[in-house]
Design an enzyme around this catalytic site. Sequence first.
Site: not given
Length: 271
Positions: A141, A155, A159
């Site tokens: 991550s 994004y 994650k």
Amino acid sequence: MSHKFKNKVAVITGSSRGIGKAIAVELAKEGAKIVLNGRNQQRLDEAREEILKHTENVIDVCCDVSDIDAGKMLIEKAIEAFGQLDILVNNVGVSMRGNVAELKPEVFQSVFSSNLYGTVNPTIPAIPELRKTKGSIVFISSLAGIRGLPGLSAYCSSKMALRAVAESIRIEEHKHKIHVGLIYVGITEIEHNKETIAADGSMKILKDRQKGKVDSTEKVAKTVLKNISKRKFITTLTRIGKVNKYLQPRMPMLVEKIILKNLHKFEEKSQ
Ligand SMILES: NC(=O)c1ccc[n+]([C@@H]2O[C@H](COP(=O)([O-])OP(=O)(O)OC[C@H]3O[C@@H](n4cnc5c(N)ncnc54)[C@H](OP(=O)(O)O)[C@@H]3O)[C@@H](O)[C@H]2O)c1
């Protein structure tokens, strides 16, 4: 060599360059058998040459793990070549830039396709194999997965989703003794010409990063190996990452104030 990884079979997604390749190199140095993956055969050939300096036990599987069948094939090839699976490092990930108001919705689809589906596609077929070896699944991550950051919504959310998947698997596979690790990586050196997805969906080249000012891929890789050998759940890199991880659940409004005050820095970094 610690012998902890000797003859362990490791699949590392997205290992033809960057952090994934560094993890493959560190595992190879420790005696592991390596399954490389990426979408570009030439880059894979170059990575394979590097791994061969440390072990002859290396194969590469050229496929796009955002495809369901490719994820399955990757795990099958590992078993075919080495007979077992001990470690799956879900490293594939793509970043993006742009505020939500300006984003083409397709940007969310592309990012989730790589970062979330590209993770679950190899993970699902890997689980029965990892039960046999009481092996490890590691999710790569980012500090951007701790809270939503400006210009990085797709994004960050992709994650963050990895944390939920990791937490579910930890409980589901507790009785099978599969180790699940989640690594919050900070800003790290990147390969020249690394791309990110721009708001309009086109690919944009990221600026090179100054060595010494960001973590090295080798440091990140060594941290991943430590997470696996200690069978830890969460590992957070960088001082700012550790501070953020502490403050975010306790004082989210303070973190928001700090980000608002430093918005210009985020905007500069987004270039
Ligand atoms: N670099 C950082 O500062 C940083 C910070 C925090 C977290 N991270 C995370 O760390 C991971 C690696 O980042 P990185 O900077 O090393 O990335 P990178 O240099 O862009 O490398 C990505 C690797 O994944 C492969 N790849 C990309 N999409 C793929 C797909 N769909 N199927 C198979 N292979 C694929 C790439 O090869 P091909 O393009 O040839 O397929 C390459 O080998 C990512 O999850 C990223 O989010 C990085």
